[in-house]
Design an enzyme around this catalytic site. Structure first.
Site, PDB file in Angstrom:
ATOM      1  N   ASP A   1      -2.343  -0.156   1.988  1.00 29.25           N
ATOM      2  CA  ASP A   1      -3.647   0.349   1.575  1.00 29.25           C
ATOM      3  C   ASP A   1      -3.456   1.691   0.864  1.00 29.25           C
ATOM      4  O   ASP A   1      -2.354   2.256   0.836  1.00 29.25           O
ATOM      5  CB  ASP A   1      -4.504   0.510   2.837  1.00 29.25           C
ATOM      6  CG  ASP A   1      -5.974   0.762   2.546  1.00 29.25           C
ATOM      7  OD1 ASP A   1      -6.393   0.629   1.378  1.00 29.25           O
ATOM      8  OD2 ASP A   1      -6.711   1.091   3.499  1.00 29.25           O
TER       9      ASP A   1
ATOM     10  N   GLU B   1      -3.372   3.591  -4.652  1.00 26.02           N
ATOM     11  CA  GLU B   1      -3.707   3.817  -6.069  1.00 26.02           C
ATOM     12  C   GLU B   1      -2.844   4.900  -6.732  1.00 26.02           C
ATOM     13  O   GLU B   1      -2.681   4.799  -7.961  1.00 26.02           O
ATOM     14  CB  GLU B   1      -5.199   4.175  -6.184  1.00 26.02           C
ATOM     15  CG  GLU B   1      -6.142   3.043  -5.844  1.00 26.02           C
ATOM     16  CD  GLU B   1      -6.215   2.750  -4.351  1.00 26.02           C
ATOM     17  OE1 GLU B   1      -6.424   1.580  -3.970  1.00 26.02           O
ATOM     18  OE2 GLU B   1      -6.026   3.689  -3.556  1.00 26.02           O
TER      19      GLU B   1
END
Length: 926
Positions: free
Chosen positions: A510, A513
Site C-alpha cells: 500500500d 505512489e
C-alpha cells in the site's frame, strides 16, 4: 503558410509509406484538405464566422472581446487545441498573443467542467519540418527540425524520428532528441528483428509541417492525424495532438469515471497520487494507453511509453492531446482489429499477466481495526461457524509495532503466528500489509530495516545527498529506492526475517505512489525546475510534490521526476522476486500504485472507496479499465472501505464483488463490522450463497486466468468485446462478462427488487435454472429480490463448475459439474485448465492438464489434450445440458446406457458419471 489540417494521401508535402515496404515517394497530385471546409467554401466560412461572432458579441454584452483575425475564426470550437493550458491563470488576450496564438472568449462552462479554450493554435503556428526520411531494415528513420522556437524553455531544435513496422498489427513510432540522450522508461519491451511483411495499416507523413497520418487499410479509416496542432518538444514540455475516428474511447487510467470517457473537454491527469477515488482526480496509478472503437466496429489502441507527469486532453473534434513534461514520445499503435486482439497486442509489448495461485481467487477478508490477532481469529472462526467460504484472512497496519514495517505488536498480536498456523491447517492463507515508508526515528541499533538501509545507501536522497525524510504512519520515514538492485536484496532479507516468525502467504503493498503526509519532505523541496517545472500538469494539489516526495529526489536510475509513476511497479517487482525466493511458489501481491506491465507481478485493488451506492457502481468501470491495462486480478473493497455500510448495500455489493476477479471485503477502523457474519440471517445467507456460487465457478475462473496469462485475454470483460458490431454495448458499464460466456447483471440501486439489463442478441440461459431467454439485443427487466444475482450463460458455451466448499482447497477435491448451454444449432464448446494451483510455471513446464469439451449432433465429448497427475484426483460427476429441445429416449455414456432427468425448461441432467478428468469420454442423447 502552414496548415494543421487533415491530410489526403496525395499532397506534395506528404510522403506515403507504401504497404509493400517500398522507399517512401513524395506524391504530387493533391492538396491538404481542411477539416471542415473545401477551398471553395473558404470565403463563405470566413464571412459566416464573422457574422456569427458579431451576433454573439451583441447578445453577450461584449464578453467575446476584440474581433479575432479571420484565420482564427476559421477554426471551429471543437477543433481549438489549447495553446495556454496552464491552470490557475486567467488567460488574457495579451498572454495568449504573446505565444502567437488565437484568442476568442467563449461562454463560461458549467461549474466543475472545462470549456472551449480561449487561447488556441492558429492554422499557421510554427511546428517541425521533416527534413529527411530514410529506409531502415525495420522501417524508417527521419530528422525533424524546428526553425522557430515555441514558448517553453529549451526547445529541442532537431529531433530523431524512428518508425518500426514491428508486426502486421503493431506500429512503433518514437520521437526523441537527435543530439542528446534523454530519459526513457526502463521497461523491457520486445525487439523485433524483421519488418512486418503485410501490415494492415498504411502510414503517411506531412513534411511541412511534420505530421503522421495512420490509416486502416481495409476501411481507410484515419486512426491518427497529428497535423491538427503543432508538435512541441521542449526539454520539459512535450505535446502532440491527433484527431480520433470516433468518440468511443476507453482507458487512460487511473481515474474514477465512466468506462467510456467523455470527449467534452475532458483532461485526464496521470501522476500517481494517494487520494480516495474521486471524479476528476489523478489516482494511484498511471496507464497511458487507450482503446478506441471505430464507427464500423473495428478497434485500435495507442500506448505512450512515458512515465513522466502527463495529461491527456479529450475534445469533441473528436481529438486528443498528449502532454507530458519529460522523457520521449514513444508510441505503440495496435491495430486489432477487434478489441480483444488490441488488448492482446498491447500485452505482447508490456507482458502477459502472471498466473495467480488458485487461492487468490477465493474470498478475502480484511479490516483496519481488528485491534488484535485474537479479534482477527474470532472473525475467522465466525466465518467457519456459518460455513461461509473464505480463503484468506488479512491484517492492516494495526498488526505492526508503532506502524513500522517488519515488526509485530508483541502485546495485541502476540498470537498471530498461532493464527497463521491455524489458517494453514484449515487450508486458508494469511496476507499482511506493508508500506514502503521506513521509520527513521528509532534509536540507532534498534530497528534493522532503517539502520541497514542507511548503511547500504538504499533510500531516496535529497539533492544534497542525504536521505529524504517524509512522514507516513510511523512518523518520520525514509523511502527505499527500488530502482536500485541492492534495495531488492535488502527487501528480501527483511521479508525473510519476518517470514521466519509469521509465515505469511501473500503481501498487500500500500501507500506506494509513494504516499507522504507532507508535501515533499520535512524540509519541503529545493528551488529548481524539477520541483517547479515550467509547466505542471493538472495534478491534484497543483504541485508534483503534493502528498508525495520531491520530484528532485535522487534515485539509482534517475531522478524521482522521471521515476515517480514507476515507484509502485518497482516495489512490486522487488516483492515478487522476494516471495518466489522465500516460498518457491507463485507470489500473491496486491499493489495500490500500478504502471504498465504491473500484471506480470501483482493484482490491484481500486483503493479507499466509500460505503456508498455510487462507489459500488464505479467499481465496474474500474475493474473493466484494469482489464484493458493487463491487470486482470482486480477488485474493489466489497461493501466499501470508509463510512458505514448498510445491510442492503453490503448484500448487493457482496453479490457484485463475488464476481470481481479479486474479491475482498475490507473496512476501515471505528466503523461497524461488515463481514458476512455481522448481518441478519437473511443477509448472511444471501452473501454465503453468492460466495458459494463464486466457488462453484472457480474451475471456469481459473481457466480464464490461464488464458489471460497465456495470451492476454481479459477475465472481467466489457460486453462490446464480444459484441463489437452491436453499438448498444459500447457504453455499457453496469454489467460485464466473465470471459465470453457468463453475463453478470448486478443491482446497483437501493430499494428495488428488479434490475434492467441489456441482453445481446442470441440465446441466453439462466445460470441457476437453465431456462432460456431468446434476445433480439434488448433491455430486459429481470426479477432481483435481495437474495438473487442475475447470471446468464451465453449460448454455445460449456462452463466447468465444481461442487463448492468453504475453501479453494476443499472445492478442488469435489466432483465437477459441466454446464452445457446449447446454441441454436445445438453446438457448444468449452475448456478447462487444471494444475496444482500454486507451483511456478506449470504451463511452461508442461505440468498441467488441459481438457476441451465439445457438443455437436447430440454428442458431448471430453477430449484430454494434455494431462498430468493432478487430473487423476478429480472426477466429472454431473453433466447439465441447457436447451435440449425434446426429451431424449435414452442417454449413452461411452456407449453404456445411463439414467437421466429432463425438465420442462429443456434441461437434461446426467448425474453420477464418475469419470476421471484425466480420461476422455463421450455422452450421447437419443
Amino acid at each position: 503558410m502552414k496548415s494543421y489540417q487533415k491530410l489526403t494521401t496525395t499532397h506534395p508535402a506528404a510522403c506515403r509509406v507504401e504497404e509493400e515496404g517500398a522507399a517512401p515517394m513524395p506524391s504530387g497530385h493533391g492538396k491538404l484538405a481542411p477539416w471542415w471546409v473545401g477551398s471553395g467554401l473558404l470565403v463563405a466560412a470566413v464571412l459566416l464566422s464573422t457574422i456569427t461572432v458579431w451576433v454573439l458579441r451583441q447578445v453577450s454584452g461584449g464578453w467575446l472581446g476584440p474581433m479575432a483575425p479571420p484565420k482564427c475564426l476559421l477554426v471551429p470550437e471543437s477543433h481549438r487545441f489549447d495553446c495556454y493550458p496552464e491552470r490557475r491563470v486567467v488567460v488574457t488576450q495579451e498572454l495568449c498573443e504573446s505565444r502567437g496564438c488565437c484568442f476568442i472568449q467563449s461562454p463560461p462552462p458549467a461549474e466543475g467542467k472545462q470549456g472551449v479554450p480561449w487561447c488556441f493554435y492558429p492554422p499557421d503556428f510554427p511546428s517541425y519540418t521533416l527534413e529527411s526520411l530514410n529506409q531502415t531494415a525495420l522501417g524508417m528513420v527521419g530528422v525533424l527540425v524546428r526553425r522557430e522556437k515555441a514558448y517553453y524553455p529549451r526547445d529541442i531544435e532537431k529531433l530523431r524520428l524512428d518508425v518500426e513496422f514491428e508486426t502486421d498489427t503493431r506500429l512503433h513510432i518514437k520521437i526523441t532528441d537527435a543530439a542528446n540522450p534523454r530519459y526513457e522508461v526502463p521497461l523491457d519491451v520486445p525487439r523485433v528483428t524483421k519488418r512486418a511483411e503485410n501490415p494492415i495499416y498504411s502510414l503517411n507523413f506531412s513534411w511541412n509541417p511534420f505530421g503522421v497520418l495512420l490509416q486502416r487499410k481495409a476501411t481507410g479509416t484515419v486512426l491518427l492525424n497529428t497535423t491538427l496542432a503543432p508538435l512541441i518538444f521542449a526539454d520539459q514540455f512535450l505535446q502532440i495532438s491527433t484527431s480520433l475516428p470516433s468518440k468511443f474511447l476507453y482507458g487512460l487510467g487511473e481515474h474514477r469515471d465512466r468506462f467510456l470517457h467523455s470527449l467534452d473537454w475532458n483532461t485526464l491527469t496521470l501522476w500517481a497520487r494517494d487520494v480516495p477515488p474521486t471524479e476528476s482526480f489523478n489516482l494511484y496509478g498511471a496507464h497511458p494507453f487507450y482503446l478506441l472503437m471505430e464507427e464500423d466496429g473495428n478497434a485500435h489502441g495507442v500506448f505512450l511509453l512515458n512515465s513522466n507527469a502527463m495529461e491527456v486532453v479529450l475534445q469533441p473534434a473528436p481529438g486528443l492531446t498528449w502532454r507530458t513534461i519529460g522523457g520521449v514520445l514513444d508510441f505503440y499503435i495496435f491495430l486489432g482489429p477487434d478489441p480483444n486482439m488490441v488488448i492482446q497486442q498491447y500485452q505482447q509489448v508490456i507482458g502477459f499477466p502472471a498466473m495467480p495461485p488458485i487461492w487468490a481467487l477465493g474470498f478475502h477478508l480484511c479490516r483496519w481495526g481488528y485491534g488484535s490477532s485474537n479479534e482477527t481469529w474470532q472473525t475467522v472462526r465466525a466465518m467457519r461457524n456459518y460455513q461461509i467460504p473464505q480463503d484468506a484472512q488479512w491484517n492492516d497496519i494495526d498488526y505492526m509495532d508503532g506502524y513500522r514495517d517488519f515488526t509485530l505488536d508483541s502485546q495485541k498480536f502476540t498470537s498471530l503466528p498461532s493464527l497463521v498456523e491455524d489458517l494453514h491447517k484449515h487450508g486458508q492463507h494469511y496476507v499482511m500489509i506493508l508500506d514502503p515508508g521506513i521509520s527513521s526515528t528509532s534509536p540507532h541499533g534498534s530497528y534493522w530495516p532503517f539502520d541497514e538501509g542507511l548503511r547500504r545507501g538504499l533510500f531516496l536522497n535529497t539533492t544534497k545527498g542525504q536521505p529524504l525524510i517524509g512522514q507516513v504512519w510511523p512518523g518520520f520515514t525514509a523511502f527505499p529506492d527500488f530502482s536500485n538492485p541492492d534495495t531488492h536484496q535488502w527487501w528480501l532479507e527483511n521479508l525473510q526475517h519476518f517470514y521466519s516468525h509469521v509465515p505469511f502467504d501473500g503481501l498487500w503493498i500500500d501507500m506506494n505512489e509513494p504516499s507522504n503526509f507532507m508535501d515533499g519532505s520535512e524540509h519541503g523541496c529545493p528551488p529548481g525546475e524539477l520541483d517547479s517545472p515550467p509547466y505542471t500538469p493538472a495534478v491534484l494539489g497543483d504541485s508534483l510534490s503534493a502528498k508525495t516526495v520531491c520530484a528532485s529526489a535522487e534515485q539509482k536510475v534517475s531522478v524521482h521526476y522521471n521515476l515517480h509513476n514507476l515507484y509502485g511497479l518497482m516495489e512490486t517487482k522487488a516483492t515478487a522476486s522476494a516471495l518466489v525466493k522465500i516460498q518457491g511458489k507463485r507470489p500473491f501481491i496486491i499493489s495500490r500504485s500500478t504502471f504498465p506491465s504491473q500484471g506480470r507481478y501483482s493484482g490491484h485493488w481500486l483503493g479507499d472507496n466509500r460505503s456508498q451506492w455510487k462507489d459500488m457502481y464505479y467499481s465496474i468501470p474500474g475493474v473493466l479499465s484494469f482489464s484493458l491495462f493487463g491487470i486482470p486480478l482486480v477488485g474493489a473493497d466489497i461493501c466499501g472501505f470508509s463510512g458505514s455500510t448498510s445491510e442492503e448495500l453490503c448484500t448487493r455489493w457482496t453479490q457484485l464483488g463475488a464476481f470481481y476477479p479479486f474479491a475482498r471485503n475490507h473496512n476501515t477502523q471505528k466503523e461497524k463490522a461488515q463481514d458476512p457474519t455481522a448481518f441478519s440471517p437473511a443477509a448472511r445467507t444471501a452473501m454465503k450463497d453468492v460466495l458459494l456460487t463464486r466457488y462453484s465457478l472457480l474451475p471456469f475462473l481459473y481457466t480464464l486466468f490461464h488464458r489471460a496469462h497465456l495470451q492476454g485475454d481479459t477475465v472481467a470483460r466489457p460486453l462490446f468485446f464480444e459484441f463489437p458490431g452491436d453499438e448498444a454495448t459500447w457504453e455499457l458499464d453496469r454489467q460485464f462478462l466473465w470471459g465470453r460466456s457468463l453475463l453478470v447483471t448486478p443491482v446497483l440501486e437501493p430499494g428495488v427488487d428488479s434490475v434492467t439489463g441489456y441482453v445481446p442478441q442470441g440465446m441466453w440461459y439462466d445460470f441457476y435454472t437453465g431456462s432460456s431467454v431468446n434476445s433480439s439485443g434488448e433491455l430486459l427487466k429481470m426479477s432481483a429480490p435481495l437474495e438473487h444475482l442475475n447470471l446468464h450463460i451465453r449460448e454455445g458455451s460449456i462452463l466447468p463448475t465444481q461442487k463448492p466448499g468453504t475453501t479453494t482447497e476443499v472445492t478442488r477435491g469435489n466432483p465437477l459439474r459441466l454446464i452445457v448451454a446449447l446454441s441454436s444449432d445445438a453446438t457448444a464448446w468449452g475448456d478447462l485448465f487444471w494444475d496444482d494451483g500454486e507451483s511456478l510455471d506449470t504451463f511452461e513446464k508442461g505440468n498441467y492438464s488441459y481438457v476441451v469439451f465439445n457438443v455437436t449432433q447430440n454428442i458431448f465429448t471430453s477430449t484430454v489434450l494434455h494431462a498430468n497427475a493432478e487430473a487423476t484426483k478429480v472426477t466429472v460427476g454431473t453433466l447439465s445440458i441447457f436447451g435440449v429441445q425434446k426429451p431424449p429416449s435414452k442417454v449413452l455414456l461411452n456407449g453404456q446406457e445411463k439414467p437421466f432427468s429432463y425438465l420442462d425448461n429443456q434441461v437434461l441432467t446426467v448425474s453420477d458419471l464418475g469419470m476421471s478428468l484425466s480420461q476422455g469420454f463421450s455422452l450421447q442423447w437419443l
